[in-house]
Design an enzyme around this catalytic site. Sequence first.
Site, PDB file in Angstrom:
ATOM      1  N   HIS A  52      11.561   0.944   9.043  1.00 19.08           N
ATOM      2  CA  HIS A  52      10.526   0.613   7.909  1.00 19.08           C
ATOM      3  C   HIS A  52      11.239   0.104   6.732  1.00 19.08           C
ATOM      4  O   HIS A  52      12.514   0.392   6.638  1.00 19.08           O
ATOM      5  CB  HIS A  52      10.032   2.035   7.741  1.00 19.08           C
ATOM      6  CG  HIS A  52       8.978   2.617   8.782  1.00 19.08           C
ATOM      7  ND1 HIS A  52       7.856   3.319   8.288  1.00 19.08           N
ATOM      8  CD2 HIS A  52       8.856   2.154  10.121  1.00 19.08           C
ATOM      9  CE1 HIS A  52       7.414   3.634   9.345  1.00 19.08           C
ATOM     10  NE2 HIS A  52       7.884   3.139  10.511  1.00 19.08           N
ATOM     11  N   GLU A  54      11.155   0.966   3.625  1.00 17.23           N
ATOM     12  CA  GLU A  54      11.842   1.699   2.809  1.00 17.23           C
ATOM     13  C   GLU A  54      13.314   2.556   3.467  1.00 17.23           C
ATOM     14  O   GLU A  54      14.165   2.598   2.585  1.00 17.23           O
ATOM     15  CB  GLU A  54      10.782   3.078   2.706  1.00 17.23           C
ATOM     16  CG  GLU A  54       9.365   2.680   2.144  1.00 17.23           C
ATOM     17  CD  GLU A  54       8.329   2.350   3.280  1.00 17.23           C
ATOM     18  OE1 GLU A  54       7.308   2.718   3.195  1.00 17.23           O
ATOM     19  OE2 GLU A  54       8.827   1.762   4.359  1.00 17.23           O
ATOM     20  N   CYS A  82       4.579   6.462   4.676  1.00 17.60           N
ATOM     21  CA  CYS A  82       4.395   7.463   5.884  1.00 17.60           C
ATOM     22  C   CYS A  82       5.525   8.465   5.514  1.00 17.60           C
ATOM     23  O   CYS A  82       6.260   8.736   4.726  1.00 17.60           O
ATOM     24  CB  CYS A  82       4.633   6.808   7.109  1.00 17.60           C
ATOM     25  SG  CYS A  82       6.512   6.535   7.430  1.00 17.60           S
ATOM     26  N   CYS A  85       9.029   7.884   5.830  1.00 21.98           N
ATOM     27  CA  CYS A  85       9.709   7.444   4.640  1.00 21.98           C
ATOM     28  C   CYS A  85       9.619   8.076   3.316  1.00 21.98           C
ATOM     29  O   CYS A  85      10.756   8.213   2.533  1.00 21.98           O
ATOM     30  CB  CYS A  85       8.890   5.982   4.311  1.00 21.98           C
ATOM     31  SG  CYS A  85       9.352   4.804   5.837  1.00 21.98           S
TER      32      CYS A  85
END
Length: 152
Positions: A52, A54, A82, A85
Amino acid sequence: MNDIDFMRIAFEEALIAYKSGEIPVGAVLVKDGVIISKAHNKRESLNDPTAHAEVIALREGARIFGNWRLIDTTLYVTKEPCIMCAGAMLNARIKRLVYGCKDERYGAINSIYTLFSDGRLNHEIEVVNGILKDECSKILRNFFEERRLLKQ
């Protein structure tokens, strides 16, 4: 530069993801007004469920600092993070999270979960949301609408 300026850079990262067929999320890690790292989603291209935006930005920041503790940093993300993260941000000890649009399906900050509000955790992160909200939500909507059309 201010929160809007840094979010625009995160949005540019989301555009890169969009053009490469990734879910269009971008992230920028900043300390003292200086960009430390920037990233976009790469789950598909790396075949990595943790890729992801992040997480990639935090990993790069830790590599640059030579320390997993990213004290006094701000992470700008185009979409509400999410659970994975959000957990990475807590572990990295970032100071602030600034995000664009909410994620009503997986959001771990203000939508589905409120992870940063859990007083049992040993770190608090300041949260600002809604920066470039319309642009950030529109690119996600367009991406998923296009995906649905392709499946028909």
